[in-house]
Design a protein around this motif. Structure first.
Motif, PDB file in Angstrom:
ATOM      1  N   GLY A 157       0.829  -1.195   0.000  1.00 47.18           N
ATOM      2  CA  GLY A 157       0.000   0.000   0.000  1.00 47.18           C
ATOM      3  C   GLY A 157       0.861   1.241   0.000  1.00 47.18           C
TER       4      GLY A 157
ATOM      5  N   THR B 110      -4.841   0.837  -0.263  1.00 40.92           N
ATOM      6  CA  THR B 110      -4.554  -0.045   0.858  1.00 40.92           C
ATOM      7  C   THR B 110      -3.914  -1.323   0.318  1.00 40.92           C
ATOM      8  OG1 THR B 110      -6.478   0.792   2.032  1.00 40.92           O
ATOM      9  CG2 THR B 110      -5.547  -1.276   2.811  1.00 40.92           C
TER      10      THR B 110
ATOM     11  N   THR C 292      -2.383  -5.543   4.172  1.00 34.52           N
ATOM     12  CA  THR C 292      -3.253  -4.906   5.160  1.00 34.52           C
ATOM     13  C   THR C 292      -4.670  -5.467   5.058  1.00 34.52           C
ATOM     14  OG1 THR C 292      -1.958  -2.863   5.041  1.00 34.52           O
ATOM     15  CG2 THR C 292      -4.161  -2.704   5.997  1.00 34.52           C
TER      16      THR C 292
END
Length: 454
Positions: free
Chosen positions: A222, A230, A234
Motif C-alpha cells: 500500500g 490499501t 493490510t
C-alpha cells in the motif's frame, strides 16, 4: 431354552421348549430327554423317542448315522449329516457332557433340516447384497458431502490431497498446493480457509503471474501517499493470504517477500512505521519448489517458510473418476442455467471421460457449455462435438491382439472393457445391472474378478 436340567430322577421329563429340536442320551445310548418337536424329522413323536436306544433306532433305519456313538468315541463336539427314513437330510450337532471322572455321561444333540439351512443361507446372501448396496449408498453420500464449492473428490489422489489439506487447515501453518493450471488449486485454498480458525477473516489472493514487477511493493504494502491505496497485506490482516503462482515470482522479489515473512512486518510505501503482518499463508505452484531451489530458481529461505505442508492435485487425465462426476455436474448446471434439458449419448460420454483434458477444469467447463448451447437436439451426439474434439467413437476391436490369444481370453477382455465403461457411466452396481441385463450380484462378482487385472 428353558427347563433343561440333567437330574438323575427326571429321565422321562420332556425338555420344556418348543423352539429347538433337542435330544439327550445317556452313555448307554438311551434317550432320556427330548424337546416337544423332537422326532418330527423321523415321523414319530417325542414321547415315543423317550427310553429308546439310538442303536436300535439306527438298525431300524429311523436315522443314519447315530451321533451318540461318535461323540462317546471322540469325546468332543461332532457334526454330521443324518439321513432319515423319508430321505430327508438333517444336520446334527452332538455335544458331550462329562461327569466328575471325566467320562461322557450324557450327549446332547440338536438338529436342523438341511432345507432350513438353505433358507438361512439364502437369507444371509440376500442380507449380504443389501449390506453391499447400503455400503455403496453410504459411499455415495460421503462423496456428495465432500464435493465442496466445486471441489470434486472421487479419485483416490484427490481424496488424499483433500484429507491432507483438511487436517492441516486448523493448524495455521503454511501450505503449498501443487498442480497444473486448472486443477483446482484456488478452490482448494478457499476450502482450507473456510475450515481454518481464520474463516471469519478475509481471504486475499495475490496473483504473481499477472502482477507487474513495478507494482509489487505498492500492491502488497500500500501507499502512505494515497489513502485509497490499501495494500493487500493490510487487507489480509487476520485472515488468509493466498500467494497464487508463487513460482512465477522473480527471484529478486522473492528476497523481499522472504524478508517480510521472516520479520512478520511490512512498511507501506512512504511510511516510516512498520505494520504487523498477521496472515495465514497458502501458496500455489505449477512446479515443484524443491526442484526450483536446487536449480537456483527459487529462494531457499522462502521455500522453508512456505513449504510446511505440501498438497498435490493431479491433472484430470489422471483422475478419470473426477472427470465422470464433473461431466455430470456441468451437464446439469448448464442445462439448468440455459433452461434446457440435455443428455449425452453413450459414445460422447465415454469419449469425454477418456479425453486427457490438457486444459483441466477450464477446458472441460468450456466444452460442456458449448455442447449445451450449440446442440440442436435433446441428445448430444458426436456431430455436436467441436471439430477439434471430434473423432471416431465406435468400438475398435483392433485393440485386442488376436495372435497368441484364445477366444475365452479375448471375450474376457471385451467383457472387462464393457464393465469398466459401465462403471464410468453409472454410479451403482444396481444401475449397471439394469443396463447390462444381468443380476446385481453378477455385476459385483465380475467387477471383483477383473479387479485383479488392474
Amino acid at each position: 431354552m428353558t427347563g433343561f436340567f440333567l437330574h438323575p430322577n427326571s429321565k422321562e421329563e420332556i425338555i420344556d421348549t418348543y423352539e429347538e429340536d433337542i435330544i439327550v442320551t445317556n452313555a448307554a445310548g438311551y434317550i432320556v430327554k427330548a424337546s416337544h418337536i423332537s422326532g418330527r424329522h423321523y415321523g414319530i413323536s417325542a414321547e415315543e423317542l423317550l427310553g429308546e436306544s439310538v442303536y436300535d433306532l439306527e438298525k431300524k433305519g429311523i436315522f443314519s448315522p447315530a451321533i451318540t456313538p461318535l461323540v462317546l468315541r471322540q469325546k468332543k463336539k461332532v457334526v454330521v449329516i443324518q439321513t432319515t427314513t423319508a430321505g430327508q437330510k438333517v444336520l446334527i450337532t452332538g455335544m458331550p457332557f462329562f461327569n466328575e471322572a471325566g467320562e461322557v455321561e450324557f450327549v446332547l444333540s440338536y438338529s436342523y433340516e438341511v432345507s432350513e439351512l438353505l433358507v438361512i443361507h439364502d437369507y444371509m446372501k440376500e442380507l449380504e447384497q443389501e449390506m453391499l448396496l447400503a455400503k455403496g449408498e453410504l459411499s455415495l453420500l460421503r462423496k456428495e458431502k465432500l464435493a465442496i464449492d466445486g471441489l470434486t473428490i472421487e479419485n483416490r489422489s484427490t481424496r488424499v490431497a483433500y484429507e491432507t489439506a483438511r487436517n492441516a487447515a486448523p493448524l495455521d501453518v503454511s501450505i503449498v498446493i501443487y498442480g497444473e493450471q486448472g486443477t483446482g488449486k484456488s478452490t482448494m485454498a478457499k476450502v482450507i480457509h473456510k475450515e481454518s480458525g481464520r474463516k471469519n477473516g478475509p481471504f486475499i489472493e495475490i496473483d504473481f503471474e499477472t502482477m507487474p514487477e513495478a507494482m509489487f511493493e505498492r500492491e502488497l504494502f500500500g501507499s502512505e501517499f494515497e489513502q485509497t491505496e490499501t495494500g493487500l497485506l493490510t487487507l489480509a490482516h487476520g485472515g488468509t493470504l493466498y500467494l497464487k503462482g508463487v513460482d512465477k515470482l522473480p527471484l529478486h522479489l522473492q528476497s523481499k517477500l522472504t524478508q517480510i515473512l521472516k520479520e512478520r512486518k511490512y512498511t507501506p510505501v512512504g511510511a516510516e512505521i512498520p505494520l504487523p503482518l498477521d496472515v495465514r499463508l497458502i501458496s500455489s505452484s505449477e512446479t515443484i519448489l524443491a526442484e526450483a531451489v536446487s536449480e537456483k530458481a527459487f529462494h531457499p529461505d522462502l521455500y522453508y517458510l512456505l513449504h510446511i505442508v505440501p498438497v498435490h492435485l493431479q491433472p484430470l487425465r489422471e483422475r478419470k473418476e473426477d472427470v465422470r462426476t464433473l461431466i455430470s455436474t456441468y451437464l446439469e448446471k448448464f442445462s439448468a442455467a440455459h433452461q434446457m434439458v440435455k443428455k449425452l449419448s453413450d459414445d460422447v460420454y465415454f469419449h469425454l471421460c477418456h479425453f486427457d483434458w490438457p486444459g483441466n477444469h477450464g477446458e472441460l467447463i468450456n466444452v460442456m457449455e458449448r455442447l449445451i448451447v450449440q446442440s440442436t437436439s435433446t441428445i448430444i451426439t458426436v456431430k455436436d462435438l467441436p471439430p477439434e474434439y471430434r473423432k471416431e467413437t465406435g468400438e475398435d476391436f483392433s485393440m485386442f491382439q488376436l495372435e497368441g490369444q484364445s477366444l475365452p481370453h479375448l471375450l474376457e477382455s471385451v467383457e472387462m472393457k464393457i464393465l469398466r465403461d459401465a462403471q464410468l457411466r453409472y454410479r451403482t452396481t444396481t444401475e449397471m445391472a439394469k443396463v447390462l441385463g444381468i443380476s446385481q450380484p453378477s455385476v459385483v462378482r465380475k467387477l471383483k474378478k477383473y479387479s485383479h487385472f488392474e
